[in-house]
Design a protein around this motif. Structure first.
Motif, mmCIF file in Angstrom:
data_model
loop_
_atom_site.group_PDB
_atom_site.id
_atom_site.type_symbol
_atom_site.label_atom_id
_atom_site.label_comp_id
_atom_site.label_asym_id
_atom_site.label_seq_id
_atom_site.Cartn_x
_atom_site.Cartn_y
_atom_site.Cartn_z
ATOM 1 N N ILE A 145 -13.389 -72.403 -4.139
ATOM 2 C CA ILE A 145 -13.482 -72.383 -5.571
ATOM 3 C C ILE A 145 -12.067 -72.239 -6.276
ATOM 4 N N VAL A 146 -12.020 -72.433 -7.502
ATOM 5 C CA VAL A 146 -10.865 -71.900 -8.450
ATOM 6 C C VAL A 146 -11.620 -70.839 -9.366
ATOM 7 N N PRO A 147 -11.340 -69.471 -8.978
ATOM 8 C CA PRO A 147 -11.695 -68.470 -9.818
ATOM 9 C C PRO A 147 -11.446 -68.720 -11.332
ATOM 10 N N ILE A 148 -12.433 -68.501 -12.252
ATOM 11 C CA ILE A 148 -12.507 -68.652 -13.552
ATOM 12 C C ILE A 148 -11.573 -67.366 -14.251
ATOM 13 N N VAL A 149 -10.521 -67.757 -14.961
ATOM 14 C CA VAL A 149 -10.018 -66.657 -15.902
ATOM 15 C C VAL A 149 -10.703 -66.753 -17.500
ATOM 16 N N ARG A 150 -11.636 -65.833 -17.809
ATOM 17 C CA ARG A 150 -12.279 -66.069 -18.909
ATOM 18 C C ARG A 150 -11.412 -65.657 -20.309
ATOM 19 N N GLU A 151 -11.938 -65.933 -21.270
ATOM 20 C CA GLU A 151 -11.320 -65.703 -22.554
ATOM 21 C C GLU A 151 -11.295 -64.139 -22.829
ATOM 22 N N VAL A 152 -10.401 -63.639 -23.581
ATOM 23 C CA VAL A 152 -10.153 -62.085 -23.655
ATOM 24 C C VAL A 152 -11.280 -61.450 -24.381
ATOM 25 N N MET A 153 -11.836 -60.466 -23.749
ATOM 26 C CA MET A 153 -12.936 -59.743 -24.244
ATOM 27 C C MET A 153 -12.327 -58.237 -24.863
ATOM 28 N N ASP A 154 -13.276 -57.709 -25.814
ATOM 29 C CA ASP A 154 -12.595 -56.521 -26.191
ATOM 30 C C ASP A 154 -13.458 -55.553 -25.172
ATOM 31 N N PHE A 155 -13.452 -54.318 -25.257
ATOM 32 C CA PHE A 155 -14.193 -53.438 -24.184
ATOM 33 C C PHE A 155 -15.710 -53.461 -24.339
ATOM 34 N N SER A 156 -16.250 -53.375 -25.452
ATOM 35 C CA SER A 156 -17.474 -53.201 -26.001
ATOM 36 C C SER A 156 -18.131 -54.636 -25.545
ATOM 37 N N GLN A 157 -17.593 -55.760 -25.971
ATOM 38 C CA GLN A 157 -18.050 -57.095 -25.262
ATOM 39 C C GLN A 157 -18.209 -56.961 -23.990
ATOM 40 N N ALA A 158 -17.287 -56.592 -23.215
ATOM 41 C CA ALA A 158 -17.109 -56.412 -21.829
ATOM 42 C C ALA A 158 -18.304 -55.671 -21.180
ATOM 43 N N ILE A 159 -18.650 -54.609 -21.658
ATOM 44 C CA ILE A 159 -19.730 -53.854 -20.905
ATOM 45 C C ILE A 159 -21.178 -54.274 -21.580
ATOM 46 N N SER A 160 -21.203 -55.110 -22.533
ATOM 47 C CA SER A 160 -22.339 -55.771 -22.885
ATOM 48 C C SER A 160 -22.745 -56.989 -21.990
ATOM 49 N N SER A 161 -21.922 -57.544 -21.169
ATOM 50 C CA SER A 161 -21.936 -58.812 -20.456
ATOM 51 C C SER A 161 -22.433 -58.653 -19.171
ATOM 52 N N LEU A 162 -22.948 -57.347 -18.671
ATOM 53 C CA LEU A 162 -23.003 -57.138 -17.289
ATOM 54 C C LEU A 162 -24.689 -57.374 -16.854
ATOM 55 N N ASP A 163 -25.356 -58.105 -17.651
ATOM 56 C CA ASP A 163 -26.990 -58.093 -17.144
ATOM 57 C C ASP A 163 -27.036 -58.594 -15.677
ATOM 58 N N MET A 164 -26.284 -59.506 -15.271
ATOM 59 C CA MET A 164 -26.537 -59.998 -13.982
ATOM 60 C C MET A 164 -25.772 -59.368 -12.734
ATOM 61 N N MET A 165 -25.141 -57.889 -13.077
ATOM 62 C CA MET A 165 -24.295 -57.320 -12.119
ATOM 63 C C MET A 165 -25.337 -56.235 -11.427
ATOM 64 N N GLU A 166 -25.150 -56.240 -10.115
ATOM 65 C CA GLU A 166 -26.115 -55.058 -9.385
ATOM 66 C C GLU A 166 -25.011 -53.942 -9.028
ATOM 67 N N ILE A 167 -23.893 -54.060 -9.099
ATOM 68 C CA ILE A 167 -22.951 -52.899 -8.859
ATOM 69 C C ILE A 167 -22.010 -52.965 -9.919
ATOM 70 N N LYS A 168 -21.715 -52.015 -10.695
ATOM 71 C CA LYS A 168 -20.815 -51.607 -11.791
ATOM 72 C C LYS A 168 -19.925 -50.566 -11.553
ATOM 73 N N ILE A 169 -18.630 -50.512 -11.521
ATOM 74 C CA ILE A 169 -17.686 -49.193 -11.314
ATOM 75 C C ILE A 169 -16.683 -49.472 -12.235
ATOM 76 N N ILE A 170 -15.909 -48.481 -12.436
ATOM 77 C CA ILE A 170 -14.780 -48.344 -13.364
ATOM 78 C C ILE A 170 -13.987 -47.231 -12.757
ATOM 79 N N ALA A 171 -12.714 -47.762 -12.506
ATOM 80 C CA ALA A 171 -11.714 -46.915 -12.250
ATOM 81 C C ALA A 171 -11.260 -45.783 -13.041
#
Length: 246
Positions: A145-171
């Motif tokens: 596959i070719v990994p998709i590079v999405r359009e730029v999100m701000d941080f609040s949009q990014a953390i609101s887009s995680l409904d399908m994520m089982e593992i969520k980590i932030i360095a």
């Protein structure tokens, strides 16, 4: 052997017709000839097609399909990289190496301490450029596959887009307990969706860490040393790749 990405609809009657930029690259840059072979994949299915050039004219190149085989070059879990916008050309290097290490999608993220600020027009141009880098890297290491590079999100949009994520980590450089980091990575299972947030040169702000924690994203340490943003990406993706491929 050269590798190219195609669309499923380009395959018809055991033939593949290539036009546009890839055609010009084949003819004018690679200077391939009739009788030369290449591998091709459609970016969606885990199949690697083997073809031979049967016709090359001024408009297109036609490959006759010799055979196809199933490939398994993807990580067993889907890793989504939420990369804070870094300065200069670091994003290009991050995308290239992240694709090589098996990332599934890359989401450029504007954060409080991001030095780079992109207006809508510049952001669209950047994403187009970044997507071409993703495709080139996927070709180079023969990903399915070719990994998709999405359009730029701000941080609040990014953390609101995680409904399908089982593992969520932030360095986070203020996090501790490397054993916790190891445990989370060791707990990643095949088929899961994994979200990784990497900060910019100045790291995440305390406000962003607070928002992330409230959203169920776990702050993790990357070890005793402070890493550059691009190094942090390579380290954590390497850990995940090692865990999923041993």
């Amino acid at each position: 052997m050269h590798h190219f990405f195609i669309k499923p609809e380009q395959i018809y009657n055991n033939e593949i017709i290539i036009t546009g930029n890839d055609f010009r690259h084949i003819k004018n840059v690679l200077r391939m000839k009739i009788g030369e072979e290449a591998t091709l994949s459609d970016g969606e299915n885990p199949l690697l097609y083997h073809g031979i050039i049967a016709d090359l004219n001024n408009e297109n190149v036609r490959f006759d399909l010799l055979y196809h085989e199933e490939i398994n070059h993807e990580l067993k879990a889907r890793v989504y990289l939420f990369q804070s916008l870094p300065k200069a050309s670091k994003m290009e290097l991050i995308i290239q190496k992240a694709v090589e290490l098996g990332v599934h999608e890359i989401i450029p993220t504007a954060t409080d301490r991001s030095i780079v600020r992109l207006d809508e027009k510049k952001a669209l141009a950047k994403v187009k450029r970044w997507q071409s880098i993703s495709e080139a890297a996927a070709k180079q290491n023969k990903r399915g596959i070719v990994p998709i590079v999405r359009e730029v999100m701000d941080f609040s949009q990014a953390i609101s887009s995680l409904d399908m994520m089982e593992i969520k980590i932030i360095a986070y450089e203020m996090a501790n307990d490397i054993e916790k980091t190891k445990s989370i990575i060791a707990g990643i299972k095949p088929g899961q969706n994994v979200a990784i947030f990497i900060g910019p040169e100045g790291g995440f702000s305390s406000h962003e860490i607070e928002l992330a924690t409230k959203a169920g994203i776990t702050p993790v340490t990357m070890g005793k040393r402070i890493l550059r943003t691009e190094t942090a990406v390579f380290v954590i993706l390497s850990w995940i790749m090692y865990h999923l491929e041993i």
